[in-house]
Design an enzyme around this catalytic site. Structure first.
Site, short mmCIF file in Angstrom:
data_model
loop_
_atom_site.label_atom_id
_atom_site.label_comp_id
_atom_site.label_asym_id
_atom_site.label_seq_id
_atom_site.Cartn_x
_atom_site.Cartn_y
_atom_site.Cartn_z
N ASP A 49 -12.78 -0.78 31.86
CA ASP A 49 -11.79 -1.79 31.48
C ASP A 49 -11.54 -2.80 32.59
O ASP A 49 -11.39 -3.99 32.36
CB ASP A 49 -10.45 -1.12 31.11
CG ASP A 49 -10.56 -0.36 29.80
OD1 ASP A 49 -11.66 -0.33 29.22
OD2 ASP A 49 -9.54 0.20 29.38
N ASP A 53 -11.80 -6.75 32.51
CA ASP A 53 -10.66 -7.62 32.81
C ASP A 53 -11.01 -8.66 33.87
O ASP A 53 -10.56 -9.80 33.81
CB ASP A 53 -9.47 -6.78 33.30
CG ASP A 53 -8.88 -5.94 32.19
OD1 ASP A 53 -9.18 -6.22 31.00
OD2 ASP A 53 -8.14 -4.98 32.50
N SER A 98 -6.71 -0.65 -5.87
CA SER A 98 -6.16 0.53 -5.22
C SER A 98 -6.86 1.75 -5.80
O SER A 98 -7.73 1.61 -6.65
CB SER A 98 -4.66 0.59 -5.43
OG SER A 98 -4.40 0.62 -6.80
N LEU A 99 -6.49 2.91 -5.35
CA LEU A 99 -7.20 4.12 -5.74
C LEU A 99 -6.26 5.11 -6.40
O LEU A 99 -5.09 5.20 -6.04
CB LEU A 99 -7.82 4.79 -4.50
CG LEU A 99 -8.84 3.98 -3.73
CD1 LEU A 99 -9.23 4.71 -2.46
CD2 LEU A 99 -10.08 3.72 -4.59
N GLU A 132 -15.23 9.24 3.07
CA GLU A 132 -14.78 8.47 4.24
C GLU A 132 -13.33 8.79 4.57
O GLU A 132 -12.56 9.09 3.66
CB GLU A 132 -14.86 6.96 3.91
CG GLU A 132 -16.15 6.58 3.26
CD GLU A 132 -16.16 5.15 2.72
OE1 GLU A 132 -15.12 4.45 2.82
OE2 GLU A 132 -17.21 4.76 2.20
N LYS A 134 -9.58 8.16 4.97
CA LYS A 134 -8.66 7.17 4.41
C LYS A 134 -7.72 6.76 5.54
O LYS A 134 -6.84 7.51 5.95
CB LYS A 134 -7.87 7.76 3.25
CG LYS A 134 -6.98 6.73 2.57
CD LYS A 134 -6.43 7.26 1.26
CE LYS A 134 -5.71 6.18 0.49
NZ LYS A 134 -4.55 5.63 1.18
N LYS A 334 -5.73 13.28 -0.99
CA LYS A 334 -4.64 13.24 -0.01
C LYS A 334 -4.48 14.59 0.67
O LYS A 334 -4.31 15.60 0.00
CB LYS A 334 -3.32 12.90 -0.73
CG LYS A 334 -3.25 11.46 -1.26
CD LYS A 334 -3.14 10.48 -0.12
CE LYS A 334 -2.91 9.06 -0.60
NZ LYS A 334 -1.54 8.74 -0.90
N CYS A 428 34.30 12.32 19.21
CA CYS A 428 33.03 11.69 19.54
C CYS A 428 32.43 12.33 20.79
O CYS A 428 33.12 12.44 21.81
CB CYS A 428 33.25 10.19 19.76
SG CYS A 428 31.79 9.36 20.41
N CYS A 446 32.32 7.41 14.77
CA CYS A 446 33.28 7.17 15.84
C CYS A 446 33.79 5.74 15.66
O CYS A 446 33.03 4.80 15.72
CB CYS A 446 32.60 7.32 17.20
SG CYS A 446 33.60 6.64 18.54
S1 IVH Z 1 -11.84 1.65 -0.67
C1 IVH Z 1 -12.15 0.02 -4.61
N1 IVH Z 1 -12.04 3.01 1.55
O1 IVH Z 1 -6.55 2.94 0.72
C2 IVH Z 1 -12.07 0.34 -3.19
N2 IVH Z 1 -9.89 2.26 0.89
O2 IVH Z 1 -5.38 2.94 -2.34
C3 IVH Z 1 -10.70 0.28 -2.66
N3 IVH Z 1 -8.10 2.78 2.48
O3 IVH Z 1 -5.57 -0.25 -0.13
C4 IVH Z 1 -10.53 0.68 -1.30
N4 IVH Z 1 -9.37 3.81 3.95
O4 IVH Z 1 -6.08 0.08 2.26
C5 IVH Z 1 -11.21 2.37 0.71
N5 IVH Z 1 -12.37 4.19 3.52
C6 IVH Z 1 -11.56 3.55 2.69
C7 IVH Z 1 -10.16 3.42 2.93
C8 IVH Z 1 -9.37 2.77 2.00
C9 IVH Z 1 -8.13 3.40 3.65
C10 IVH Z 1 -6.87 2.24 1.87
C11 IVH Z 1 -6.98 0.82 1.47
C12 IVH Z 1 -6.54 0.72 0.03
C13 IVH Z 1 -5.98 2.07 -0.21
C14 IVH Z 1 -6.41 2.52 -1.59
#
Ligand code: IVH
Length: 692
Positions: A49, A53, A98-99, A132, A134, A334, A428, A446
């Site tokens: 680093d 720098d 979203s998922l 992957e 999350k 999750k 207090c 208090c």
């Molecule tokens: S794929 C259709 N891959 O999770 C594909 N999402 O609810 C949509 N997230 O808003 C996203 N890691 O911010 C994907 N490896 C990953 C992820 C990822 C985090 C978040 C992302 C998205 C939310 C999905």
């Protein structure tokens, strides 16, 4: 001697001729870009680093000596351009989805069976999946044209987010340019912006030392940072990025699997999660991969809250399609929040800025989800009773995202029944004033707002914080000393402090004392909205203070306003109006405000809108300019001031929103881009003509 290397760099940089400097800059810029990439993208740094720098410092020195040598791709430009006046909408050409979630292996098996049903006869025996981490941050959409970063936007509702390009450009992991074979004319790359844990915790330490409120969790911190108007704030914070999906691609043929697509953008210089992404066959292998990732979770340098499972083959993805906002071909697994057992060593009581007394669990230090914790919030007496907490109990604590964990339950043992129940204070713990319990509320309070040391400490910290009076150098430890030594008994005492007073404190030299006194004096001129927010009136934060100040234009008008008049302000409801009235009706609070004024705090009036404000008749008014290259007679900064004085706006990068590019000698990529986008290009003479 420490710092000799830095002196050497300085001497060398100051001795170069312009020509030598130009040559050196031509070497330094690509070299720094390369090291940046090795560090952030490849995770294989070649230099430490300090060496980085020093190279950076050398470039800064050369650029400050010869400002015309600043290249458009110079890493020094990534420290944040001008603040933007507001966040503007960012339309996603392909929606950001979203998922849906899965919480168990069986739910994953159901998911796989469902997909096979939909794919029907064409379904393979084992579907190939990408598994992957999350990442727990914020989704970001980046748009590159011909390899060049042109914009970045948040997800928003999936169709329209907010344009955060100004902040995106400060994130070092995000390349300004992609390089390599087969770059598309346009590509949208999606990924997660997040804080690595160590950077996040360090940033929070610095915040508390400065008297700013620490962020509760890395995700909020990331969201708050990206939405800042001033990119210099983002530039100071260690945000990073990993790409995980593509949006629309134009002018290039991309490979037919998700894994290969991500590898392709990775090869172009996009940071992707090479280390942890897995491509596997069949759902049982997915379940194994998720378990394996779960085991690594505690040791990762960032937080993950799950694993994302995606069908790898894009033709299959297409066939599977979408339901409302999420794709059928992907699911988020999750993980349960990390939970550990530890011993409750004591229950302490904390007095907050508004006098609320909250119980705090003091725990035997325990590592949970990559962070060592020794405190947990207990909210209020009801919660302590509900959990039946007793000092000496073993407790289960859980940390889901937030740094501070929750106590989930007591682990039953033989000793529990014989341990005494937690006693709540009648007075207090800080000032001994009898506590009150507000009707219908679980909270002890208090009421001694103006002389309880805990409340005074919190009020002074808040008053001096960056969001309020922004008194540089008035950190948490110093405030504690000022209050504990009795030098500051109420906020207004800050303005009676002398250099002599301060030099009596620990670790306070004459020079720092003088600097602090100067900073305190400067704060007297803060505008009405800040000064009002700094008073720390309950429920009156930054944005309410702004609305109220702009509505009434003066402190006296605010003090005189009735509740009805206050409620008439947009954004002020009856609760806020009541708190404002109660504050100014309290003779001791009002006396404190008057004392602040007597000691020089200006609370300056906000002028009523000016009838002779510049009208929009200049051809420059309302137009967006970008300046590039060396102008023949003017410094770029002077040109900028002239444009702004005539009602125009100057931004740092060319986009479709740019009205004019003012190009001087040696204009580079910005000129090329303006030409490409059809943005009119003028020279200095043309600009002067427009300015009349
Ligand atoms: S794929 C259709 N891959 O999770 C594909 N999402 O609810 C949509 N997230 O808003 C996203 N890691 O911010 C994907 N490896 C990953 C992820 C990822 C985090 C978040 C992302 C998205 C939310 C999905």
């Amino acid at each position: 001697m420490y710092g000799q290397d830095a002196d050497q760099v300085r001497k060398q940089a100051m001795s170069l001729t312009r020509e030598q400097a130009a040559q050196r800059v031509e070497k330094l810029v690509p070299e720094l870009i390369r090291h940046n990439r090795l560090y952030h993208v490849e995770a294989t740094p070649e230099i430490d680093d300090r060496s980085y720098d020093l190279l950076y410092r050398e470039l800064e020195l050369l650029e400050s000596r010869f400002p015309d040598l600043v290249r458009d791709d110079s890493p020094t430009l990534r420290v944040g351009d001008e603040p933007v006046p507001e966040l503007t909408p960012f339309a996603h050409r392909t929606p950001m989805l979203s998922l849906s979630n899965a919480f168990s292996a069986d739910e994953l098996r159901d998911f796989d069976a469902r997909l096979k049903r939909i794919l029907g006869d064409g379904a393979p025996e084992h579907i190939t999946y990408s598994v992957e981490p999350k990442l727990d941050g914020l989704a970001l959409n980046l748009v590159y044209e011909h390899g060049e970063l042109i914009a970045g936007g948040t997800r928003g509702d999936g169709s329209i987010g907010e344009d955060v390009t100004h902040n995106v450009r400060t994130i070092r992991a995000i390349p300004e340019r992609l390089a390599g074979e087969g770059l598309p004319s346009r590509i949208s790359i999606r990924g997660e912006v997040f804080f690595p844990l160590d950077g996040f915790l360090r940033m929070n330490d610095i915040r508390s030392q400065r008297g700013d409120k620490p962020f509760e969790n890395p995700r909020n911190a990331a969201a708050g940072t990206l939405r800042q108007l001033d990119p210099r704030v983002a530039a100071e914070r260690p945000l990073t990025f990993l790409a995980y999906a593509l949006g629309e691609v134009e002018g290039a043929l991309m490979p037919g699997t998700h894994t290969a697509q991500i590898a392709t953008v990775g090869a172009w210089g996009m940071p992707v999660n090479h280390a942890l992404n897995r491509t596997v066959e069949g759902i049982e292998a997915v379940i194994d991969a998720i378990a394996e990732l779960g085991e690594k979770r505690e040791t990762l340098p960032y937080e993950i809250d799950g694993a994302v499972v995606k069908v790898d083959n894009l033709a299959q993805q297409d066939e599977l399609g979408f339901v409302t906002r999420s794709p059928r071909w992907a699911i988020a697994f999750k993980y349960p929040p990390p939970r550990v057992h530890t011993v409750l060593e004591n229950v302490g009581f904390q007095v907050g800025r508004t006098g609320a007394i909250t119980p705090v669990a003091w725990l035997a230090p325990a590592r949970v989800g990559g962070v060592t914790v020794s405190r947990a919030t207990l909210h209020n007496e009801d919660q302590v009773r509900r959990l039946d907490l007793r000092v000496g109990d073993t407790v289960a604590i859980e940390r889901s995202g937030d740094v501070i964990p929750k106590v989930v339950h007591v682990v039953p043992d033989e000793g529990h029944a014989s341990r005494p129940e937690v006693a709540f204070p009648e007075t207090c713990p800080e000032c001994d004033h009898p506590v009150v319990r507000e009707e219908g509320q679980a909270v002890l309070r208090c009421p001694n707002a103006l002389s309880c040391p805990a409340q005074v400490r919190a009020a002074v910290r808040f008053f001096g914080s960056r969001r309020a009076m922004d008194i540089d150098g008035l950190g948490e430890k110093l405030v504690d000393q000022l209050v504990d030594t009795g030098l500051v008994k109420r906020v207004s005492d800050l303005y009676t402090l002398t250099v002599h007073d301060l030099t009596m404190l620990d670790r306070m030299g004459k020079r720092s004392a003088e600097k602090l006194i100067e900073a305190i004096a400067r704060s007297k001129e803060r505008n009405l909205e800040r000064a009002l927010a700094a008073l720390g009136i309950p429920e009156v934060g930054e944005s309410t203070a702004r609305d109220v100040a702009r509505h009434f234009h003066s402190l006296d008008a605010i003090i005189a306003a009735s509740e009805e008049e206050l409620v008439a302000v947009e954004g002020v409801g009856s609760i806020v109006a009541g708190k404002l009235r109660a504050f100014f009706d309290d003779p001791s609070q009002l006396a404190e405000v008057q004392r602040l004024r007597e000691l020089g705090v200006a609370f300056p009036d906000i002028p009523e809108p000016d009838a002779d404000a510049p009208t929009g008749d200049s051809p420059v008014a309302g137009k967006v300019f970008v300046l590039t290259g060396t102008l023949p007679t003017m410094a770029r900064n002077d040109a900028k001031k002239l444009i702004e004085a005539a009602g125009g706006k100057v931004t740092g990068s060319v986009s479709a929103k740019t009205d004019f590019l003012v190009a001087g000698e040696a204009a580079g990529s910005k000129l090329a881009k303006a030409t490409k986008l059809g943005v009119p290009v003028i020279d200095e003479a043309g600009l002067l003509q427009m300015l009349g």
